[in-house]
Design a protein around this motif. Sequence first.
Motif, PDB file in Angstrom:
ATOM      1  N   LYS A   1       0.844  -1.296  -0.036  1.00  0.00           N
ATOM      2  CA  LYS A   1      -0.018  -0.153  -0.055  1.00  0.00           C
ATOM      3  C   LYS A   1       0.943   1.244  -0.113  1.00  0.00           C
ATOM      4  O   LYS A   1       0.385   2.170  -0.550  1.00  0.00           O
ATOM      5  CB  LYS A   1      -0.973  -0.036   1.157  1.00  0.00           C
ATOM      6  N   LYS A   2       2.087   1.235   0.453  1.00  0.00           N
ATOM      7  CA  LYS A   2       2.961   2.174   0.555  1.00  0.00           C
ATOM      8  C   LYS A   2       4.348   1.894  -0.298  1.00  0.00           C
ATOM      9  O   LYS A   2       5.025   0.923   0.350  1.00  0.00           O
ATOM     10  CB  LYS A   2       3.054   2.884   1.869  1.00  0.00           C
ATOM     11  N   ILE A   3       4.759   2.620  -1.005  1.00  0.00           N
ATOM     12  CA  ILE A   3       5.976   2.518  -1.787  1.00  0.00           C
ATOM     13  C   ILE A   3       6.686   3.795  -1.746  1.00  0.00           C
ATOM     14  O   ILE A   3       6.427   4.715  -1.921  1.00  0.00           O
ATOM     15  CB  ILE A   3       5.613   2.057  -3.115  1.00  0.00           C
ATOM     16  N   VAL A   4       8.015   3.474  -1.253  1.00  0.00           N
ATOM     17  CA  VAL A   4       9.194   4.548  -1.354  1.00  0.00           C
ATOM     18  C   VAL A   4      10.147   4.425  -2.434  1.00  0.00           C
ATOM     19  O   VAL A   4      10.896   3.106  -2.422  1.00  0.00           O
ATOM     20  CB  VAL A   4       9.872   4.668   0.208  1.00  0.00           C
ATOM     21  N   LEU A   5      10.383   5.229  -3.164  1.00  0.00           N
ATOM     22  CA  LEU A   5      11.708   5.239  -4.531  1.00  0.00           C
ATOM     23  C   LEU A   5      12.567   6.128  -3.706  1.00  0.00           C
ATOM     24  O   LEU A   5      12.459   7.261  -3.626  1.00  0.00           O
ATOM     25  CB  LEU A   5      10.563   5.491  -5.531  1.00  0.00           C
ATOM     26  N   LEU A   6      13.874   5.535  -3.670  1.00  0.00           N
ATOM     27  CA  LEU A   6      15.080   6.249  -3.431  1.00  0.00           C
ATOM     28  C   LEU A   6      15.813   6.661  -4.823  1.00  0.00           C
ATOM     29  O   LEU A   6      15.899   5.755  -5.707  1.00  0.00           O
ATOM     30  CB  LEU A   6      16.060   5.586  -2.376  1.00  0.00           C
ATOM     31  N   GLY A   7      16.380   7.929  -4.875  1.00  0.00           N
ATOM     32  CA  GLY A   7      17.082   8.147  -5.723  1.00  0.00           C
ATOM     33  C   GLY A   7      16.274   8.515  -7.013  1.00  0.00           C
ATOM     34  O   GLY A   7      16.731   8.195  -8.400  1.00  0.00           O
TER      35      GLY A   7
END
Length: 448
Positions: free
Chosen positions: A28-34
């Motif tokens: 449900k929650k996605i974090v993308l780095l860079g």
Amino acid sequence: MVKKLLGGTFTHYSNEKLKVMRNEKEIKKIVLLGASFTTRNLGVWALTSGAITSVLHSNPNVQVKLVDYHTEPLNYEIRHRTGRCYVQLINLRFSKKIWLPNNIALLILKALIIRAVPFQTIRSKFIARNFWLKQIKQADFVGSIAGGDSFSDIYGIARLIYVSLPQILTHLVGNNLVILPQTIGPFKSSLSKFIAFSILKRARKIYSRDRDSLKVVKDLLKGDNRNMEFCYDMAFVLEPILKSNRIPEWLLKSDKRIPIIGFNISGLLYMGGYTRQNMFGLKDDYRKIIHDLIKYMVEVHNAKIMLVPHVLGSVDNSESDVAACIEIYRQTKDELKEHLYVIEDEYDQHELKALIGYSDFFIGSRMHACIAALSQCIPAVGLAYSRKFRGVFESIGMEKTVIDLRTQNGKSVIATVNKIFQHRIEIKSQLEQKIPDARTAVLDLFNS
């Protein structure tokens, strides 16, 4: 603050075939780095858009957040086929102002202190009180893109540290990290290898967009390849979107019998790399190669040349492709200028891909400019300064259309481009067979 991108349009696909494993909770929650839209590099924009497209294809109701360096938080308005959504940028700071609450060094220090607390419940409470740590800790999925090719020391150790710190922070707060499809390595120094090893050995899953990177990871991890997998570059699913009033008039009136060659000029190579002293070890003068190629393709093939920048910026920005394209145009002889056109207006990643789609053939020194062509089944030549070109081109069977500027001189470059140009119809047919599989694999990435 809500920021609309130049074109303001992203596309996401409906998900009629969503597959969720019976014993796994839905992400449900996605974090993308860079991953970011704050840079002027449209290659990073294309990667970020591709990642979001892939996420929404598998998880239509997911909340996507970007965690990257910037001076302020932003909300990007994203339009897709069934409506609108927002992607939030959680901004970190890479600054000497250590007292800033979102300074990456301060956050790492806090995470280290919290990690030393012996009780899980207390650690969780401390993390929950910090906005930035909480965003990473509470994500169901954290994936790193690292700008596509910055998880390496090819651009210097400082760049590697810059992209590695948020990945290290993810580990320190106790969340799993997935390395999303990108080029990994090379790592030349012992410090670079140590940083890469520390991140990769703790990664939940490692995806690479080329086979050479998988070998680099395998060597670093002493043969452990259990969590390694290949996947195509995520920019293959970027949608070309362009309103008719944004199409240059000359392009609309162009004689269909005359081939249009899209030509991406790299401002970075044009200035000699960050050192300005042939940083990447090209065998011949890049500027001369560009001028000679333009002259040859116009005189021999009567082609129209569309100069396509893929890193934006004013003429004052030495790395800007726009500045390099304008300079190339100014230095071109008058008798050739009537065949030469510069894309000077600012277009976003969707619009520029659509413009590239008008090409019959493409030559590029920025890899994602080439991907914009290849993914539309347009034959493309990659003028390479690193191994990332060959790896990505090889993934779709196009390794023979890569020219390594580190090993080939100007005459050899022209001869090779001419040979590839003469086989462009055959190459287009091969791409039409390969590209659908690449797109499907990227769209299904978050189903795996």
